[in-house]
Structures are given as C-alpha cells and as structure tokens.
Design a protein around this motif. Structure first.
Motif, PDB file in Angstrom:
ATOM      1  N   UNK A   1       0.754  -1.153  -0.041  1.00  0.00           N
ATOM      2  CA  UNK A   1       0.184  -0.238  -0.090  1.00  0.00           C
ATOM      3  C   UNK A   1       0.930   1.325   0.221  1.00  0.00           C
ATOM      4  N   UNK A   2       1.991   1.315   0.840  1.00  0.00           N
ATOM      5  CA  UNK A   2       2.770   2.297   0.721  1.00  0.00           C
ATOM      6  C   UNK A   2       3.261   2.549  -0.466  1.00  0.00           C
ATOM      7  N   UNK A   3       3.895   1.313  -1.119  1.00  0.00           N
ATOM      8  CA  UNK A   3       4.604   1.658  -2.218  1.00  0.00           C
ATOM      9  C   UNK A   3       3.557   2.189  -3.537  1.00  0.00           C
ATOM     10  N   UNK A   4       2.469   1.604  -3.508  1.00  0.00           N
ATOM     11  CA  UNK A   4       1.405   2.058  -4.586  1.00  0.00           C
ATOM     12  C   UNK A   4       1.095   3.629  -4.405  1.00  0.00           C
ATOM     13  N   UNK A   5       0.969   3.931  -2.924  1.00  0.00           N
ATOM     14  CA  UNK A   5       0.672   5.314  -2.782  1.00  0.00           C
ATOM     15  C   UNK A   5       1.838   6.270  -3.285  1.00  0.00           C
ATOM     16  N   UNK A   6       3.162   5.981  -3.058  1.00  0.00           N
ATOM     17  CA  UNK A   6       4.313   6.773  -3.556  1.00  0.00           C
ATOM     18  C   UNK A   6       4.322   6.735  -4.982  1.00  0.00           C
ATOM     19  N   UNK A   7       3.994   5.741  -5.419  1.00  0.00           N
ATOM     20  CA  UNK A   7       3.755   5.536  -7.040  1.00  0.00           C
ATOM     21  C   UNK A   7       2.808   6.590  -7.444  1.00  0.00           C
ATOM     22  N   UNK A   8       1.736   6.415  -6.997  1.00  0.00           N
ATOM     23  CA  UNK A   8       0.656   7.298  -7.294  1.00  0.00           C
ATOM     24  C   UNK A   8       1.074   9.105  -7.094  1.00  0.00           C
ATOM     25  N   UNK A   9       1.718   9.238  -6.002  1.00  0.00           N
ATOM     26  CA  UNK A   9       2.101  10.617  -5.914  1.00  0.00           C
ATOM     27  C   UNK A   9       3.050  11.127  -6.833  1.00  0.00           C
ATOM     28  N   UNK A  10       4.047   9.990  -7.359  1.00  0.00           N
ATOM     29  CA  UNK A  10       5.053  10.339  -8.174  1.00  0.00           C
ATOM     30  C   UNK A  10       4.436  10.563  -9.523  1.00  0.00           C
ATOM     31  N   UNK A  11       3.330   9.717 -10.023  1.00  0.00           N
ATOM     32  CA  UNK A  11       2.755   9.981 -11.081  1.00  0.00           C
ATOM     33  C   UNK A  11       1.994  11.498 -11.205  1.00  0.00           C
ATOM     34  N   UNK A  12       1.334  11.907 -10.357  1.00  0.00           N
ATOM     35  CA  UNK A  12       0.968  13.065 -10.156  1.00  0.00           C
ATOM     36  C   UNK A  12       1.827  14.112 -10.465  1.00  0.00           C
ATOM     37  N   UNK A  13       2.910  14.021  -9.587  1.00  0.00           N
ATOM     38  CA  UNK A  13       4.013  14.862  -9.807  1.00  0.00           C
ATOM     39  C   UNK A  13       4.503  15.262 -11.502  1.00  0.00           C
ATOM     40  N   UNK A  14       4.700  14.130 -11.839  1.00  0.00           N
ATOM     41  CA  UNK A  14       5.307  13.783 -13.221  1.00  0.00           C
ATOM     42  C   UNK A  14       4.197  14.644 -14.450  1.00  0.00           C
TER      43      UNK A  14
ATOM     44  N   UNK B   1       6.695  19.957  -3.500  1.00  0.00           N
ATOM     45  CA  UNK B   1       6.682  18.826  -2.366  1.00  0.00           C
ATOM     46  C   UNK B   1       7.156  19.146  -1.079  1.00  0.00           C
ATOM     47  N   UNK B   2       7.899  20.460  -1.017  1.00  0.00           N
ATOM     48  CA  UNK B   2       8.431  20.973   0.196  1.00  0.00           C
ATOM     49  C   UNK B   2       7.369  21.528   1.181  1.00  0.00           C
ATOM     50  N   UNK B   3       7.440  20.978   2.296  1.00  0.00           N
ATOM     51  CA  UNK B   3       6.182  21.119   3.383  1.00  0.00           C
ATOM     52  C   UNK B   3       5.020  20.566   3.245  1.00  0.00           C
ATOM     53  N   UNK B   4       4.885  19.601   2.268  1.00  0.00           N
ATOM     54  CA  UNK B   4       3.743  18.859   1.987  1.00  0.00           C
ATOM     55  C   UNK B   4       3.694  17.736   2.732  1.00  0.00           C
ATOM     56  N   UNK B   5       2.475  17.103   3.617  1.00  0.00           N
ATOM     57  CA  UNK B   5       2.421  16.215   4.443  1.00  0.00           C
ATOM     58  C   UNK B   5       1.833  15.103   3.623  1.00  0.00           C
ATOM     59  N   UNK B   6       2.163  14.218   3.025  1.00  0.00           N
ATOM     60  CA  UNK B   6       1.944  13.334   2.056  1.00  0.00           C
ATOM     61  C   UNK B   6       1.237  12.447   2.702  1.00  0.00           C
ATOM     62  N   UNK B   7       1.536  11.895   3.939  1.00  0.00           N
ATOM     63  CA  UNK B   7       0.964  10.938   4.941  1.00  0.00           C
ATOM     64  C   UNK B   7      -0.505  11.231   5.361  1.00  0.00           C
ATOM     65  N   UNK B   8      -0.962  12.384   5.205  1.00  0.00           N
ATOM     66  CA  UNK B   8      -2.374  12.788   5.455  1.00  0.00           C
ATOM     67  C   UNK B   8      -2.936  13.466   4.400  1.00  0.00           C
ATOM     68  N   UNK B   9      -2.622  13.020   3.299  1.00  0.00           N
ATOM     69  CA  UNK B   9      -3.104  13.627   2.062  1.00  0.00           C
ATOM     70  C   UNK B   9      -3.556  12.611   1.193  1.00  0.00           C
ATOM     71  N   UNK B  10      -4.661  12.652   0.532  1.00  0.00           N
ATOM     72  CA  UNK B  10      -5.117  11.902  -0.351  1.00  0.00           C
ATOM     73  C   UNK B  10      -4.603  11.914  -1.880  1.00  0.00           C
ATOM     74  N   UNK B  11      -4.479  11.210  -2.845  1.00  0.00           N
ATOM     75  CA  UNK B  11      -4.120  11.270  -4.070  1.00  0.00           C
ATOM     76  C   UNK B  11      -4.799  12.420  -4.629  1.00  0.00           C
ATOM     77  N   UNK B  12      -6.212  12.403  -4.386  1.00  0.00           N
ATOM     78  CA  UNK B  12      -7.104  13.284  -5.151  1.00  0.00           C
ATOM     79  C   UNK B  12      -7.038  14.875  -4.831  1.00  0.00           C
ATOM     80  N   UNK B  13      -6.670  15.045  -3.370  1.00  0.00           N
ATOM     81  CA  UNK B  13      -6.293  16.167  -2.763  1.00  0.00           C
ATOM     82  C   UNK B  13      -5.106  16.875  -3.306  1.00  0.00           C
ATOM     83  N   UNK B  14      -4.049  15.975  -3.303  1.00  0.00           N
ATOM     84  CA  UNK B  14      -2.821  16.237  -3.938  1.00  0.00           C
ATOM     85  C   UNK B  14      -2.864  16.869  -5.131  1.00  0.00           C
ATOM     86  N   UNK B  15      -3.633  16.087  -6.017  1.00  0.00           N
ATOM     87  CA  UNK B  15      -3.808  16.547  -7.587  1.00  0.00           C
ATOM     88  C   UNK B  15      -4.506  17.727  -7.637  1.00  0.00           C
ATOM     89  N   UNK B  16      -5.337  18.083  -6.782  1.00  0.00           N
ATOM     90  CA  UNK B  16      -6.126  19.162  -6.802  1.00  0.00           C
ATOM     91  C   UNK B  16      -5.114  20.492  -6.384  1.00  0.00           C
TER      92      UNK B  16
END
Length: 557
Positions: A146-159, A301-316
């Motif tokens: 789950x952690x790896x999938x989550x990290x991969x999703x955030x990387x995809x959104x950044x790219x 990514x600076x100051x972003x708390x990804x552990x408490x952020x959903x991919x959808x919120x991060x994308x927005x």
C-alpha cells in the motif's frame, strides 16, 4: 446397513454398519401378517433408504451451516446421527480472533518480508509458522505494498503536473519558426484584419469572440472550430490577445492561414494602452511577488504532508499551483469592458475548448440585467465535474471568507461565457476583484489557492445568469469517464484540467474531438503550411511533436 428379521417374524430391525445405532425398528403385532405384505414393506424400505443416505452426504459436503430454515433441521441432524461433526464454524471464529489480535499489535521493526505470496507460503512451510505469525507477515506485506502504491501514485501526479506545466518542444519550435517567418516574410506581417475591415472590429451587429492565449496551435483549433460550426461564418470576429513573446508567431500564423470569411484580429498585451501599471497594480504584484512566484514555481513537495493527504487532494493542490494562474493573460477577462470599449456583448473563450455547434444564439439570450451568462457547476449527473460549490474553492476557516460567503452557494464555470459589457460597465466588478486579490495576498494565499476563478466567483456574485449546460461541457481534461454521447451533443467541449489534447498525457479516447479540427486545418493549410511545419529547424524535433496526429486523424503515442 443391515436388515435383521427375528425368528418369530414379529420384529424387523434396520441398523447402521457400525452397529451402534438402530435406525429403524419395527415390531409386528401378534396378528397374522402375510409374507406378501412383509415383502412389499422390505422392498419399499430398500428403495428409499439409499436416497436418505445420499441426501445426507450431499448436505454434509456442501456445508450444513448454509441451511438455516426449519426444513433443514433433518439435514443438520443427519451428519450428527452418523457420527460426523462440522468444525468449520469454530475454525472461522478462531481465525477472526487471530486477525483481531494481529490488527491490534504493532509490526516488529526489522521484520524480513518475502517478495511474493508464494515465497510467504514456502517460508511458512519451512519454518512451521503458526497462524498468528502467518497473519502478521501477511499484514506487513499488504501495508508495504500500500505504501509503495501510494508513493507511485504521488510520483505519477507530480510527473503529470510537470508535463502539463511545460511547453511541448514541438509547440515551442513552431512558435520560433513562425516568429522567424514574421521577420522574413512580408505576407506574415500583413495587417490583421485588412484596413477596409477595421470598422467591423467595433460593429455590434457581428458576433465578437475574445480569446486570450499564448498557444498558437490551440488558438487555431478554437477559431477554425467556431468557423466550421457557424451558420453565418461571415459574421464572426475573433479578437485574439497574446503576450509579447508570442505575438509575432501568432500574427504570422493567422496572416498566412486566413479563416475567411471570418475576421481575425491579433493583438499583444503590450499594444493595449489601457493595460498600464496604474490600472493593474494588483496583477503586477501577483506576478512579481517573491512568495507568490515561489509558491507557483518552487518545490511543490516542500512542506507537503503526504501521509495525511489523499492522491485526489494532492492532485487538486498541484493543479492550483500551475504557473498559468499568475499570468496576466489569465486575468485579462476581468478587463474586457476597458479593452473593448465600443462593444456591447462578447463571448469569451478559453484556448482548451472545441466548438461543435453554432454559437450565434448566445447573443439572443436575455441575461435579465445580469453581466455573465455561464453554466453552473453544482447541478448535474457527473458528480466529479458538476458538484462544485463555494466550499470547493474557498477556505471557510478564514474569518473574511466565513463572513461574506455561503459555502453552499453554487459555483459556475469559466471557459465559455457570454458577457454583457454595457451592464458590466455600470458595476464595480473590477474593483471587487482587485480588493479580494489584495486581501488574499495579505493573508499569504490562505483564502484560496486556485487561480482566477475564486476571485471571479466573488466579484460576479449577484451578476450571474445560468445558461443551459448543453452549451458548455466541462471536465475532458481530468475526467476520463466523460460521456462520449453527451460530448458529441455539447455546443462547446472544454478540456479543463491537466490532460490537454495537444499533450501526450491527454486522454486518447477524448482527443479525436480536438484532432479532427486539427487534421482539417492541416489539410486545408496548403503547400506553404506543409513546408512551414515540416521545414522547422529545431534540433531533434519530430513531426509528431508539432502535430501529434497523422493526416488520418489517428492520435500518435
């Protein structure tokens, strides 16, 4: 099964093979019973009893726990009478108990996890793990995945964010080549429109469209789709506004590729006398404020708390930090009454739209004294696109926002708007817009994050006239589940979002709406356009980088 008849013929006993239980015992009365009657009785019992045993076996195999009605009482008792006990219920309870224990415990640090489920099973057999250890390792493996999938999703959104914010090399080279053409080719510098057509630019009997963009290719698709869809293309006037660096290339494109009988005017922001620092001081501050520039161009990514952020919120949040939101071109629509002082009504278009229907009826809509005819985005079947209220754009924990705005108020869309400029000039919409921009700057962008729409939602409050949603369909740039049939029927389709149709990250099944205009433009461009496009001198640039389609209209990947 055994059948025993007493010597006196007065009793008949049927017992199981183990001899412990008498299944049936019949005592015959003292009165005389004929042998024929006895024979028929034995024959019937011999015929029925095998079915009883077969039914009992089937119920046992299927699981008696599945049967809960009164009619199943015999089926439940059957296996017990035969000495069989079903332990599946107890095993399930023990399994749930182990899972609850594992879920409540902490996973030990440094635990070595197998790479696959097969390795886990093999390791369990070799080390004779108990059920609790097996469940603990399985939980640890799932959490790791789950952690790896989550990290991969955030990387995809950044790219994807970087891909959407950058300029494709093909478009950059096209602009350079057209700029060179502007400087060397007199035809590319010819006046737009021709001198005899200049009075039309302020003639209110024509349909005036305003397009603010620095994307030459996107502008050409918008203009050509409008002309091709119009019932009276000779009455169309396009006012294209671009920045200083793109002006030469934009002018060259439409000078060399006219869209007759429509009329096109190309102007740079530097050519408007009204756009001075005195008139737009807030926008100058937005564009040059160090904190603002760092927010839009810095490390996302600076100051972003990804552990408490959903991919959808991060994308927005990423979309809200697009550099286009601090561009003057993106704020120009708030100055339309001043930029076009002689016009009464205009339709403002974004550059990521395609027009599929005649838009002249928009000028006939009675706005009932309102300024902005727009599609509301809080009503509709598509919950992803058409569920926007003020709470989606503003921070209602801020006291000023909480005091002046209603979180349940319906939002509306930019992208295709009919503006009544005469009514607009009687309002203080521009001043309200500037005031709230200043307040958001003072609060360090804590009132809202997303670009130009939030201050417009406030400035146009009370000045919106809802128009039918079929005029403007949104979400093709971030909603892959767009209804294709509805998109075909919409007057304007809008690729708002990151997945623009001219980018490789665009949705393949939605791109044909845009590329069909692109193909026609290419085929109608003539020999000069073919030489211009394929003669680009830009290192390592492919034809598909400029035109990401072939002449048949099939998208390239």
């Amino acid at each position: 099964m055994q059948l025993h008849v007493s010597p006196s013929m007065r009793s008949l006993t049927i017992s199981s093979n183990n001899g412990f239980i008498d299944l049936m015992k019949i005592k015959v009365a003292a009165r005389h019973i004929s042998y024929r009657t006895l024979f028929h009785t034995i024959l019937i019992l011999a015929f029925l009893l095998p079915f009883v045993f077969i039914l009992t076996a089937i119920v046992t195999l299927e699981g008696v726990n599945k049967c809960s009605s009164f009619d199943c009482l015999g089926r439940r008792l059957g296996p017990r009478l035969l000495g069989r006990v079903d332990d599946s219920g107890r095993l399930v309870k023990d399994f749930y108990k182990i899972l609850n224990q594992v879920n409540a415990e902490e996973i030990p640090d440094g635990i070595k996890l197998p790479d696959s489920f097969n390795q886990l099973v093999s390791k369990m057999k070799n080390n004779q793990y108990d059920a609790k250890t097996f469940a603990l390792m399985l939980r640890a493996m799932m959490e790791k995945l789950e952690r790896e999938i989550r990290e991969s999703k955030f990387s995809e959104l950044m790219n994807k964010h970087f891909a959407a914010s950058s300029i494709p090399k093909g478009l950059y080279c096209l602009s350079l080549r057209l700029t060179d053409e502007y400087s060397s080719n007199a035809h590319a510098r010819r006046q737009l429109p021709s001198p005899e057509l200049l009075p039309v630019l302020s003639n209110n009997s024509y349909y005036h469209f305003v397009l603010s963009t620095d994307n030459i290719l996107a502008a050409s698709v918008v203009v050509n789709s409008a002309v091709q869809s119009s019932l009276r293309p000779e009455k169309i006037v396009f006012h294209i506004i671009t920045d200083k660096k793109t002006y030469a290339g934009m002018h060259a494109w439409f000078a060399l590729n006219p869209v007759s009988p429509a009329i096109v005017e190309v102007k740079g922001v530097h050519q408007f006398d009204w756009l001075t620092l005195e008139n737009v001081p807030v926008l100058e501050a937005v564009e040059n404020h160090h904190g603002i520039r760092n927010y839009y161009h810095g490390n996302h990514l600076a100051g972003a708390n990804l552990s408490n952020t959903t991919p959808r919120t991060f994308a927005s949040k990423l979309q809200a930090r697009s550099p286009k939101y601090i561009s003057l071109l993106n704020h120009l629509r708030i100055y339309l009454p001043e930029l076009f002082p002689n016009l009464d009504k205009v339709v403002f278009l974004d550059d990521d739209i395609v027009i599929q229907r005649d838009l002249s009826p928009l000028w006939e809509i009675d706005l009932w004294g309102k300024v902005n005819g727009a599609v509301e985005t809080c009503k509709g079947e598509d919950e992803w696109v058409m569920s926007k209220h003020f709470r989606n754009y503003f921070n209602f924990s801020h006291p000023l926002i909480a005091k002046h705005l209603d979180p349940d108020e319906c939002a509306w869309a930019y992208g295709m708007n009919i503006f009544d400029l005469r009514t607009w000039r009687k309002t203080n919409i521009r001043e309200t817009y500037h005031y709230w921009l200043k307040e958001n700057l003072k609060s360090n962008l804590t009132m809202w994050k997303l670009g130009t729409l939030p201050p417009a939602l406030i400035a146009f409050k009370g000045h919106i006239h809802p128009i039918d949603p079929s005029w403007h369909m949104l979400g093709l740039g971030y909603q892959s589940k767009t209804n294709i049939e509805k998109a075909k029927r919409a007057a304007v389709i809008h690729y708002n979002g990151q997945s623009k149709p001219w980018l490789q990250i665009g949705f393949e099944h939605l791109r044909p709406f845009w590329t069909k205009i692109h193909v026609l433009l290419f085929l109608q461009g003539g020999s000069w356009l073919i030489l211009l496009v394929f003669g680009i001198r830009c290192e390592n640039t492919r034809d598909s980088d400029v035109f990401p389609i072939d002449v048949a209209g099939v998208g390239r990947q």
